[in-house]
Design a protein around this motif. Structure first.
Motif, PDB file in Angstrom:
ATOM      1  N   SER A  28      28.548  48.857  60.257  1.00  0.00           N
ATOM      2  CA  SER A  28      28.245  47.832  61.242  1.00  0.00           C
ATOM      3  C   SER A  28      27.224  48.347  62.261  1.00  0.00           C
ATOM      4  CB  SER A  28      29.517  47.387  61.961  1.00  0.00           C
ATOM      5  OG  SER A  28      29.954  48.406  62.822  1.00  0.00           O
ATOM      6  N   ILE A  29      26.534  47.441  62.863  1.00  0.00           N
ATOM      7  CA  ILE A  29      25.540  47.798  63.873  1.00  0.00           C
ATOM      8  C   ILE A  29      26.230  48.393  65.097  1.00  0.00           C
ATOM      9  CG2 ILE A  29      23.814  46.842  65.445  1.00  0.00           C
ATOM     10  CD1 ILE A  29      23.148  44.832  63.243  1.00  0.00           C
ATOM     11  N   LEU A  30      27.403  47.871  65.437  1.00  0.00           N
ATOM     12  CA  LEU A  30      28.130  48.378  66.585  1.00  0.00           C
ATOM     13  C   LEU A  30      28.546  49.831  66.381  1.00  0.00           C
ATOM     14  CD1 LEU A  30      29.428  47.821  69.328  1.00  0.00           C
ATOM     15  CD2 LEU A  30      31.460  47.062  68.091  1.00  0.00           C
ATOM     16  N   GLU A  31      28.988  50.158  65.179  1.00  0.00           N
ATOM     17  CA  GLU A  31      29.380  51.537  64.879  1.00  0.00           C
ATOM     18  C   GLU A  31      28.197  52.484  65.002  1.00  0.00           C
ATOM     19  OE1 GLU A  31      31.075  54.089  61.088  1.00  0.00           O
ATOM     20  OE2 GLU A  31      31.446  51.931  61.183  1.00  0.00           O
ATOM     21  N   GLU A  32      27.055  52.089  64.496  1.00  0.00           N
ATOM     22  CA  GLU A  32      25.856  52.929  64.599  1.00  0.00           C
ATOM     23  C   GLU A  32      25.392  53.060  66.048  1.00  0.00           C
ATOM     24  OE1 GLU A  32      24.401  54.836  62.305  1.00  0.00           O
ATOM     25  OE2 GLU A  32      26.094  54.233  61.053  1.00  0.00           O
ATOM     26  N   TYR A  33      25.546  51.990  66.824  1.00  0.00           N
ATOM     27  CA  TYR A  33      25.181  52.022  68.234  1.00  0.00           C
ATOM     28  C   TYR A  33      26.050  53.019  68.989  1.00  0.00           C
ATOM     29  CZ  TYR A  33      24.893  50.470  73.086  1.00  0.00           C
ATOM     30  OH  TYR A  33      24.767  50.423  74.449  1.00  0.00           O
ATOM     31  N   THR A  34      27.368  52.957  68.784  1.00  0.00           N
ATOM     32  CA  THR A  34      28.269  53.854  69.499  1.00  0.00           C
ATOM     33  C   THR A  34      28.041  55.301  69.107  1.00  0.00           C
ATOM     34  OG1 THR A  34      29.987  53.471  67.846  1.00  0.00           O
ATOM     35  CG2 THR A  34      30.072  52.129  69.829  1.00  0.00           C
ATOM     36  N   CYS A  35      27.817  55.550  67.842  1.00  0.00           N
ATOM     37  CA  CYS A  35      27.573  56.925  67.399  1.00  0.00           C
ATOM     38  C   CYS A  35      26.232  57.440  67.909  1.00  0.00           C
ATOM     39  CB  CYS A  35      27.637  57.007  65.883  1.00  0.00           C
ATOM     40  SG  CYS A  35      29.287  56.709  65.246  1.00  0.00           S
ATOM     41  N   GLY A  36      25.244  56.589  67.941  1.00  0.00           N
ATOM     42  CA  GLY A  36      23.944  56.986  68.463  1.00  0.00           C
ATOM     43  C   GLY A  36      24.000  57.308  69.940  1.00  0.00           C
ATOM     44  N   LYS A  37      24.763  56.524  70.706  1.00  0.00           N
ATOM     45  CA  LYS A  37      24.929  56.798  72.128  1.00  0.00           C
ATOM     46  C   LYS A  37      25.726  58.072  72.368  1.00  0.00           C
ATOM     47  CE  LYS A  37      23.237  53.420  74.702  1.00  0.00           C
ATOM     48  NZ  LYS A  37      22.464  53.587  75.910  1.00  0.00           N
ATOM     49  N   ALA A  38      26.676  58.380  71.483  1.00  0.00           N
ATOM     50  CA  ALA A  38      27.538  59.546  71.669  1.00  0.00           C
ATOM     51  C   ALA A  38      26.822  60.854  71.324  1.00  0.00           C
ATOM     52  CB  ALA A  38      28.790  59.410  70.825  1.00  0.00           C
ATOM     53  N   ILE A  39      25.766  60.794  70.559  1.00  0.00           N
ATOM     54  CA  ILE A  39      25.049  62.016  70.175  1.00  0.00           C
ATOM     55  C   ILE A  39      24.354  62.646  71.378  1.00  0.00           C
ATOM     56  CG2 ILE A  39      23.070  62.848  68.864  1.00  0.00           C
ATOM     57  CD1 ILE A  39      23.896  60.959  66.628  1.00  0.00           C
ATOM     58  N   LEU A  40      23.769  61.828  72.245  1.00  0.00           N
ATOM     59  CA  LEU A  40      22.976  62.351  73.357  1.00  0.00           C
ATOM     60  C   LEU A  40      23.769  63.251  74.307  1.00  0.00           C
ATOM     61  CD1 LEU A  40      20.256  62.480  74.789  1.00  0.00           C
ATOM     62  CD2 LEU A  40      20.939  60.436  76.048  1.00  0.00           C
ATOM     63  N   PRO A  41      24.930  62.853  74.837  1.00  0.00           N
ATOM     64  CA  PRO A  41      25.635  63.758  75.747  1.00  0.00           C
ATOM     65  C   PRO A  41      26.112  65.038  75.071  1.00  0.00           C
ATOM     66  CG  PRO A  41      26.870  61.725  75.486  1.00  0.00           C
ATOM     67  CD  PRO A  41      25.599  61.557  74.753  1.00  0.00           C
ATOM     68  N   THR A  42      26.469  64.956  73.797  1.00  0.00           N
ATOM     69  CA  THR A  42      26.912  66.169  73.119  1.00  0.00           C
ATOM     70  C   THR A  42      25.752  67.128  72.896  1.00  0.00           C
ATOM     71  OG1 THR A  42      26.669  65.081  70.974  1.00  0.00           O
ATOM     72  CG2 THR A  42      28.841  65.040  71.979  1.00  0.00           C
ATOM     73  N   MET A  43      24.559  66.599  72.625  1.00  0.00           N
ATOM     74  CA  MET A  43      23.394  67.462  72.462  1.00  0.00           C
ATOM     75  C   MET A  43      23.023  68.126  73.782  1.00  0.00           C
ATOM     76  SD  MET A  43      20.991  65.248  69.873  1.00  0.00           S
ATOM     77  CE  MET A  43      19.572  66.232  70.162  1.00  0.00           C
ATOM     78  N   LEU A  44      23.112  67.389  74.880  1.00  0.00           N
ATOM     79  CA  LEU A  44      22.762  67.959  76.174  1.00  0.00           C
ATOM     80  C   LEU A  44      23.770  69.019  76.622  1.00  0.00           C
ATOM     81  CD1 LEU A  44      21.585  64.774  78.079  1.00  0.00           C
ATOM     82  CD2 LEU A  44      20.179  66.592  77.100  1.00  0.00           C
TER      83      LEU A  44
END
Length: 95
Positions: free
Chosen positions: A3-19
């Motif tokens: 789903s688009i929502l699942e990809e959106y949430t995972c994409g948003k969650a990658i940034l803080p973990t990378m930082l």
């Protein structure tokens, strides 16, 4: 299909973990505010996923099917680093 929502949430969650896992100390200290809406907050979701992964490690390896204990390999939260930790967080958020 995912789903688009699942990809959106995972994409948003990658940034803080990378930082958080950056080698640069300035980047580690800067925590940007990520806008994600009223119903879902990125930082809460990432923190909850980390806590779940830590709890899974405390519980230990359990038997979930007919194969015996030790027949599968388990990635432990405390022994992984870098991209593996990010992947574990994303998988937990997907669950």
């Amino acid at each position: 299909m995912k789903s688009i929502l699942e990809e959106y949430t995972c994409g948003k969650a990658i940034l803080p973990t990378m930082l958080e896992e950056s080698d640069d100390p300035v980047v580690k200290t800067v925590q940007p505010s990520l806008k994600s809406g009223r119903k879902w907050k990125v930082t809460e979701a990432v923190d909850e996923a980390k806590e779940c992964l830590k709890m899974i490690e405390v519980i230990g390896q359990t038997q979930t099917d007919r194969r015996g204990l030790g027949s599968t390999t388990v990635k432990w939260w405390s022994k992984t680093e870098g991209k593996e930790k990010r992947d574990m967080i994303i998988d937990e958020i997907r669950k």
